[in-house]
Enzyme design. Sequence first.
Site, PDB file in Angstrom:
ATOM      1  N   ASP A 132      43.433  13.140  35.042  1.00 41.01           N
ATOM      2  CA  ASP A 132      42.539  12.300  34.255  1.00 41.01           C
ATOM      3  C   ASP A 132      43.159  10.927  33.998  1.00 41.01           C
ATOM      4  OD1 ASP A 132      41.034  14.575  34.212  1.00 41.01           O
ATOM      5  OD2 ASP A 132      41.387  15.038  32.101  1.00 41.01           O
TER       6      ASP A 132
ATOM      7  N   SER B 181      36.668  11.649  28.441  1.00 42.93           N
ATOM      8  CA  SER B 181      36.672  10.694  27.339  1.00 42.93           C
ATOM      9  C   SER B 181      37.993  10.728  26.582  1.00 42.93           C
ATOM     10  CB  SER B 181      35.519  10.985  26.383  1.00 42.93           C
ATOM     11  OG  SER B 181      35.606  12.302  25.854  1.00 42.93           O
TER      12      SER B 181
ATOM     13  N   GLY C 266      33.175  15.316  25.342  1.00 41.53           N
ATOM     14  CA  GLY C 266      32.941  16.695  25.733  1.00 41.53           C
ATOM     15  C   GLY C 266      32.075  16.852  26.959  1.00 41.53           C
TER      16      GLY C 266
END
Length: 556
Positions: A242, A190, A185
């Site tokens: 990402d 992650s 978060g």
Amino acid sequence: MIAEQPIPIYTTLSEVFGSVEASLPHAVRWNNLAEEFERRFGRKPQYIARAPGRVNLIGEHIDYALFGVLPAAIERDILIACAPRLLNPSSPTAELENSPGSVVAENTQSKYTRQVFAPAIKNPQEVSDKAAHAESWHLEINPKELRWESYVKAGYYGVLNHHFSGGRELPVPVDLLVTGSVPAGSGLSSSAAMVVASTLAFLAVNGKLENADDEEVLNKGGLVQLSMNNEKRVGVNSGGMDQAASVMSDPSSALYIVFYPSLSASAVPLPSSAVFVCANSLVVADKVVGAKRGYNLRVVETLVAARILANSLGLEIGPQDKITLREVVSKYSGEMEGEDMGPSDLEKVLAVLEAKLDVLKPELPADGQFGVTMDEMIKMSGLSKDIFDEVYLSWVDVEATYFQLFNRVKHVLSEARRVLLFRKTCLEAASSADLNNKFFLEDLGRLMNDSQSSCSQLYECSCPELDQLTRLAREAGAYGSRLTGAGWGGCTISLVPENKVDEFIRKVRETYPPYRGLEGNALSEVIFATKPGRGACGKHDSSESLIIISIYFFQC
């Protein structure tokens, strides 16, 4: 091209991190993971899959509009130790652990409990001919009640349906142990790192990285695409930045990632004296939990706005087309299909289109409110309600009273231009004979500050704590500071003078209220300098490689 490179598999940590010296800070952690796996499962891991988190230097919320972005992998990562599990022939096959392709997943963090699950082959009547390759297997993932193993399952799902279509070949049972240094978060991705590492782990233990037929072996671009699709299984309509940053990054540079007309990436050297400092706001940002009013809502707003803008420009699009803003730019500029006009021309077209966005405002805006209602938005799209719902709402849950089409597109187009200018400045700095590159760093800082203002005011993906932390970072001496990641919490990234990093961290610690009183490891967990790291890889473990890691440890 980076996307066409093979997925690397290493046998020593010095290969993973580039040198013995660079691997030393990581050796203990890798060795501890391998030893813990052996303690829990009674044998050494066959592979350790690694996927780093990423920091986005600039280019927020524009990847799903297919504009280029500039992220870099960080040193913090997700590691998954894994090995095939031999089934005991005398054990009851009804037990979940003895099912074909079953997984025993454990985590080094005690708050994440042991999980056992197994995929199921769909009955033939459940699978249409058209969907046979994509949906041959079923693996339960509940995106509304997200658990840590959901990300592991998401990676497994893609491997099952990409490499085991039709159930003609069965996946091996697997034991795996997960550890991670990317704060959840935090905006450092992650979740994507977890999905990429999980995908790698299941590919590796099933022999799909080294021993598969040539047409089945994924390159880096294929791993990005597979991981993107996998993460959608947990309810996030990711644009791919990402995953691409986690897979493709180069240790020495940022990564300019382009999604249109196809995925490609190129290294962008950063000024030699550029140091980036990540600072966690300590506001947990879960883009899955807040997706209806946050991430997924922005995806829908930009897609609908792209159609309205295209209609206003007289561009021809079909009623079922889900056109993106980058595709609008392509059609408007007359760009040939399958070609990329290049950064310079793209920057010019974006500047022209920024002046044509009033069509996205309501007919009678009140008190500066540029938002439109659902009924107004459907009318502006030129579609019937049924078709609108099918194209834009049938695949995602969103919730809003007013849809901010003008502000969202204003951000996307201006942010896309900032990425191009950031890249241009980095390239100019790299070719400059002037060793004092403060001028270039100041330009990069201004672009980062403008990005933060746009994210906060136009895209509304910041939060009070991020606004405060970026302001304090500038007051502490940063050239520029902005949120990084989806926003609504998580981390900031600040460009800091190389000789001022320690002083910068001290000042931020003293002025940002949640940091007061933090020392040592507790402080380094929330604010730390980083440099671009290597992308995802697999490490094949053997007795020899573990001995080498231990030698590194004892030499420290």
